[in-house]
Structure formats: C-alpha cells, structure tokens
Design an enzyme around this catalytic site. Structure first.
Site, PDB file in Angstrom:
ATOM      1  N   HIS A  38     -17.171   2.766   9.260  1.00 33.02           N
ATOM      2  CA  HIS A  38     -17.553   4.177   9.370  1.00 33.02           C
ATOM      3  C   HIS A  38     -18.975   4.422   8.872  1.00 33.02           C
ATOM      4  CE1 HIS A  38     -13.150   3.875   8.612  1.00 33.02           C
ATOM      5  NE2 HIS A  38     -13.131   4.545   9.741  1.00 33.02           N
TER       6      HIS A  38
HETATM    7 FE1  FES Z   1     -14.871   3.580   6.143  1.00 30.48          FE
HETATM    8 FE2  FES Z   1     -15.964   1.484   4.896  1.00 30.48          FE
HETATM    9  S1  FES Z   1     -16.931   3.243   5.688  1.00 30.48           S
HETATM   10  S2  FES Z   1     -13.900   1.791   5.435  1.00 30.48           S
END
Ligand code: FES
Length: 169
Positions: free
Chosen positions: A100
């Site tokens: 993410h």
């Molecule tokens: Fe979501 Fe690492 S940014 S799991």
C-alpha cells in the site's frame, strides 16, 4: 511451551558490506539487519521529530559499532497490514512496502503512510563480527522469581512432610 524457541540468535555478519541489508528469521518472525555507514547514521539522526510519523518507538542500533559501521535490527513486517517491505527503495532508500506504499527510512522509521508505526526495533549487540539478537524481556519465560517461589515451596513441603514423618515415629 512456555519458553520462546530461538529467542536468542547469533549471526556472523562479518561479510555483510556497509549499506547492505540482510533478511533472516528470528523468534518465528522475519527481521532485517542493516549495516549503516557513518554517513547514513548522521543523515538519519538529523531527522527532526516533525519529519517522523512515529516519534515514540526508537530504532535499535548495536551498542558496539561493527568496524566503521553500525548495525540496525528491526522487524521485517510492515506495521500497516503485515507485508514484507522491500529494501533500498523510496525517497529514503530504506524500505518501501509495495502493498500500500508505506515508506520507511534506513532506521526503519515510517516516513509516509498508511503505516503509522516504525518497524519495531530488536535488541542487538555486535561482538567482533558476530551479531547477538535477543529480546530485552522474555514475556513467556518463567522468571527467576517463579523458580525461587517453586524452590521455596519445595523446602516448605519437605519441612512439613519431615515434621509429620518425625511426629509419627
Ligand atoms: Fe499496507 Fe505495508 S503498506 S501492509
């Protein structure tokens, strides 16, 4: 078992070049070991609290420096949802979590979310090329107090039995 397996680990890091990252496992979880050069240490110590998202958890650097470098040991599990961040990427060349997009610097400190916590640091010490990784606290291991209490109970039990034994003779 009450005792955590592998809670102490020794690793020969003498061949790990400055600036490089090693991924290994310790205590059932993946961890990163990074050999920081003096300039990397300087650069990361220069960060001010307002540049960091998490000012509470601190990185764990080796108490002794390994030659002309410093060892950092931290968890390899992203504090957002648990992916494994990839080293050497991002604006800080620390780690980027591709799931993410969280960005961590070379100290494992989160610089860009969605993660809000640093990669947890792990206690370590370096002795002439051997890195010793261990927990500071052993939450599941019976403490010395536990053993002393048991020993004490044993003495009391023996005393009471002895008393009864003698009383019957
Ligand atoms: Fe979501 Fe690492 S940014 S799991």
């Amino acid at each position: 078992s009450k005792i955590i397996r592998d809670s102490y680990k020794e690793l020969d890091i003498s061949e790990l070049p400055p600036g490089e990252v090693l991924q290994t496992s310790w205590n059932g979880e993946l961890i990163f070991i990074r050999r920081l050069t003096p300039s990397e240490v300087q650069q990361h110590e220069a960060a001010t609290p307002n540049q960091l998202l998490d000012n509470e958890s601190k990185p764990f650097l080796s108490t002794a420096t390994a030659g002309n470098s410093t060892m950092l040991v931290c968890s390899a599990v992203c504090t957002h949802l648990g992916c494994i961040p990839v080293p050497y990427l991002g604006a800080y060349k620390g780690w980027v979590c591709l799931c993410h997009g969280s960005v961590f610097d070379k100290y494992g400190r989160v610089r860009q979310g969605p993660a809000l916590r640093n990669l947890p640091g792990i206690n370590n010490t370096e002795y002439s090329g051997i890195l010793c990784i261990e927990e500071m606290v052993f939450p599941n291991e019976p403490s010395l107090t536990y053993y002393f209490n048991e020993v004490e109970k044993g003495f009391w039990g023996f005393g009471v039995l002895g008393f009864w034994g003698f009383g019957e003779i």
